[in-house]
Design a protein around this motif. Sequence first.
Motif, PDB file in Angstrom:
ATOM      1  N   ASN A   1       0.808  -1.219   0.000  1.00  0.00           N
ATOM      2  CA  ASN A   1       0.000   0.000   0.000  1.00  0.00           C
ATOM      3  C   ASN A   1       0.844   1.273   0.000  1.00  0.00           C
ATOM      4  O   ASN A   1       0.461   2.295   0.541  1.00  0.00           O
ATOM      5  N   SER A   2       2.026   1.202  -0.605  1.00  0.00           N
ATOM      6  CA  SER A   2       2.901   2.365  -0.695  1.00  0.00           C
ATOM      7  C   SER A   2       3.295   2.592  -2.144  1.00  0.00           C
ATOM      8  O   SER A   2       3.495   1.639  -2.905  1.00  0.00           O
ATOM      9  N   VAL A   3       3.399   3.859  -2.515  1.00  0.00           N
ATOM     10  CA  VAL A   3       3.864   4.264  -3.838  1.00  0.00           C
ATOM     11  C   VAL A   3       5.285   4.785  -3.702  1.00  0.00           C
ATOM     12  O   VAL A   3       5.547   5.668  -2.886  1.00  0.00           O
ATOM     13  N   TYR A   4       6.196   4.251  -4.493  1.00  0.00           N
ATOM     14  CA  TYR A   4       7.589   4.677  -4.477  1.00  0.00           C
ATOM     15  C   TYR A   4       7.923   5.334  -5.807  1.00  0.00           C
ATOM     16  O   TYR A   4       7.938   4.671  -6.846  1.00  0.00           O
ATOM     17  N   ASP A   5       8.148   6.625  -5.766  1.00  0.00           N
ATOM     18  CA  ASP A   5       8.532   7.365  -6.961  1.00  0.00           C
ATOM     19  C   ASP A   5      10.046   7.509  -6.998  1.00  0.00           C
ATOM     20  O   ASP A   5      10.654   8.035  -6.056  1.00  0.00           O
ATOM     21  N   VAL A   6      10.659   7.032  -8.072  1.00  0.00           N
ATOM     22  CA  VAL A   6      12.098   7.172  -8.280  1.00  0.00           C
ATOM     23  C   VAL A   6      12.283   8.155  -9.424  1.00  0.00           C
ATOM     24  O   VAL A   6      11.837   7.902 -10.547  1.00  0.00           O
ATOM     25  N   ARG A   7      12.924   9.260  -9.139  1.00  0.00           N
ATOM     26  CA  ARG A   7      13.126  10.302 -10.147  1.00  0.00           C
ATOM     27  C   ARG A   7      14.613  10.409 -10.481  1.00  0.00           C
ATOM     28  O   ARG A   7      15.441  10.602  -9.592  1.00  0.00           O
ATOM     29  N   ILE A   8      14.925  10.274 -11.755  1.00  0.00           N
ATOM     30  CA  ILE A   8      16.305  10.372 -12.220  1.00  0.00           C
ATOM     31  C   ILE A   8      16.572  11.836 -12.540  1.00  0.00           C
ATOM     32  O   ILE A   8      16.099  12.366 -13.545  1.00  0.00           O
ATOM     33  N   GLY A   9      17.325  12.507 -11.666  1.00  0.00           N
ATOM     34  CA  GLY A   9      17.558  13.937 -11.832  1.00  0.00           C
ATOM     35  C   GLY A   9      18.671  14.264 -12.800  1.00  0.00           C
ATOM     36  O   GLY A   9      18.619  15.287 -13.498  1.00  0.00           O
ATOM     37  N   SER A  10      19.701  13.423 -12.857  1.00  0.00           N
ATOM     38  CA  SER A  10      20.815  13.657 -13.775  1.00  0.00           C
ATOM     39  C   SER A  10      21.579  12.363 -13.949  1.00  0.00           C
ATOM     40  O   SER A  10      21.491  11.451 -13.121  1.00  0.00           O
ATOM     41  N   ILE A  11      22.325  12.270 -15.029  1.00  0.00           N
ATOM     42  CA  ILE A  11      23.214  11.140 -15.286  1.00  0.00           C
ATOM     43  C   ILE A  11      24.552  11.716 -15.707  1.00  0.00           C
ATOM     44  O   ILE A  11      24.664  12.325 -16.778  1.00  0.00           O
ATOM     45  N   SER A  12      25.559  11.535 -14.868  1.00  0.00           N
ATOM     46  CA  SER A  12      26.861  12.153 -15.131  1.00  0.00           C
ATOM     47  C   SER A  12      27.962  11.134 -15.368  1.00  0.00           C
ATOM     48  O   SER A  12      29.110  11.512 -15.580  1.00  0.00           O
ATOM     49  N   ASN A  13      27.620   9.853 -15.314  1.00  0.00           N
ATOM     50  CA  ASN A  13      28.603   8.795 -15.548  1.00  0.00           C
ATOM     51  C   ASN A  13      27.969   7.655 -16.332  1.00  0.00           C
ATOM     52  O   ASN A  13      26.767   7.420 -16.229  1.00  0.00           O
ATOM     53  N   LEU A  14      28.797   6.963 -17.093  1.00  0.00           N
ATOM     54  CA  LEU A  14      28.332   5.726 -17.693  1.00  0.00           C
ATOM     55  C   LEU A  14      28.097   4.708 -16.585  1.00  0.00           C
ATOM     56  O   LEU A  14      28.781   4.712 -15.566  1.00  0.00           O
ATOM     57  N   GLY A  15      27.112   3.820 -16.781  1.00  0.00           N
ATOM     58  CA  GLY A  15      26.770   2.846 -15.765  1.00  0.00           C
ATOM     59  C   GLY A  15      27.421   1.506 -16.010  1.00  0.00           C
ATOM     60  O   GLY A  15      28.595   1.406 -16.365  1.00  0.00           O
TER      61      GLY A  15
END
Length: 581
Positions: free
Chosen positions: A530-544
């Motif tokens: 019963n929980s909503v988890y919002d994951v927001r990607i604010g920036s990407i500064s490196n290769l993963g």
Amino acid sequence: MIKEEKKQTKYLLTFKTIGTMKMRKFFALVLTGALFAACSTDDMVEVDNGVITTGEKDAWVYLNIVTANGSMTRNLNGIQNGTDKESKVTDVMAIFFDGHVDDHGTNASAANPNVVNVGTMILGTPGQPSGAQGAAFEISKDAKSILVIVNPTAKFKAQINSKTKFAEINAAIAEDIADVAKDDNFMMTNAKGALEPSDADGVGETLKTYPTAGAAEGAPLTIKVDRVAAKIRVYNDVDVATNTLEVSDFGWVENATNKKYFPISQRIATWNEDPGNTGDGALGTFRAPYDQYKIGSYRVDPNYLAGKNSNAFTTAAYTDEYNAIADGGAITDATWSNGGNAGTWRGSATSAYCLENTQVAEKNSHAWTTHVIVKAKVYPKTIPSGPTTINSSDGDYTNDVTLNGTQDLIAYGSGIYTYTTYLNFVYEELVGYFMSPDESSYSTPFTDALNAFLAGNAVAITGTRGDSKAGAMVTADGLRTAFAGKTLAAGTVGTFKYYAVSTSYYKIMIKHDDTAAAMNALGEFGVVRNSVYDVRIGSISNLGYPEIPGPDETKDEEDKAWLSVKIDINPWTWYTQTEHL
């Protein structure tokens, strides 16, 4: 301030008696909770109007369930109403027991009360926000507590058939999330995570029943219910105009999700909620809006304790508990099965449901807690075409190379290369290597890293040491041509990483109750019902990662090369975290 508009749905409740107990007690029940009105204990009405305690009187009562509809509005921070499809009630069951149990998830010797009644509440007008008034019902004189199940699944109904004990009713169920979180049919159970009713402190108390319908209607038992599923949403908030790297072709999928759930899961306090930790910087308060008894927002799932002491996350014992993509795997129907989501990369601002997944503090790692895998093409706008140190007489690397996301990339050391530009570095160091005397220790790190990656397909470095520049250039160019003929696939060996079509992968552990006061504390990571988890990607500064990273014992706080985390907790209950990758 909370503004609500409510409508009532009435239900008929029918029961079967377990054993031969005489049915003599009656009461009214109002269900509410995360999908319903966000009531507090102040909303509960108790009227001393001839409470039956001996089971020697008859009474009549009707049941009404107050549900929220689409017009409900709230100005309460951190709460999100469920959609109509997430909130519709089509079927309700009530199971009565002769006692209480609160620590059923963490105490192997917990009480195990007996079942005394099992009932099905039948909708007067199925699927509608209002219906015909319910009929009177009666329960066993031995009933002390109740478990309510909204939209029970077929597996749950099969599990409780002929069962007589709480532990049997609440045994772990292995079930696809698609059956637990089905449109218009989300399964929901007691929000307390234990049997009801309870006093203001959450301690179980005996059901109050009444001799007349009017008396019972004046003092309904209010029970909050939670959806069994958790909800994850991922947003690509990267501003490509200001981001240091180009980002495109964004996608995500959840990983390491639970295969099993308890119909009701025990609530426990996170480290940050525990008042005993305030001296170490914990908040020490309970903030989840539907945790009316202030027990805690974290939960105990079927593998919270058992099975968490092994690191064998590549064995059948692991895959029996978790849906997970193996290290270097692919998102395909053959490797990924999670309740109808097989083979799907989701786009930004989309959601997915999963079963709650929690763990003891020492298991706060990617292997044991649900996390998100993000995929994107990530690349710099331009890269140098070769090194600044030139040993040859024909190397011209003055013009940068423009990238567009179609090239394979190599990350080595602090640089990013295409295979062609990387081989220019190999060429120049090999020219210097063959020009140097045979006895010298001239280093060739670019060549050595590439050959280590190629492993059994490596190129043998042979030629004359102490050669002239012209001779060294011929030998080095031949070796560069030999390297160019090799086929490379995405992967990592040491610090050499090869990215197919500029594609990077990132793993993000979902944070439940994050705090800067502790590292990898209990309840910091995980997803609860019963929980909503919002994951927001604010920036990407490196290769993963060049490949999908499978489950491992890496802990989030140890993975900071790629992650900088911020979580806003806005106690469906709503959690937001922003990731900078």
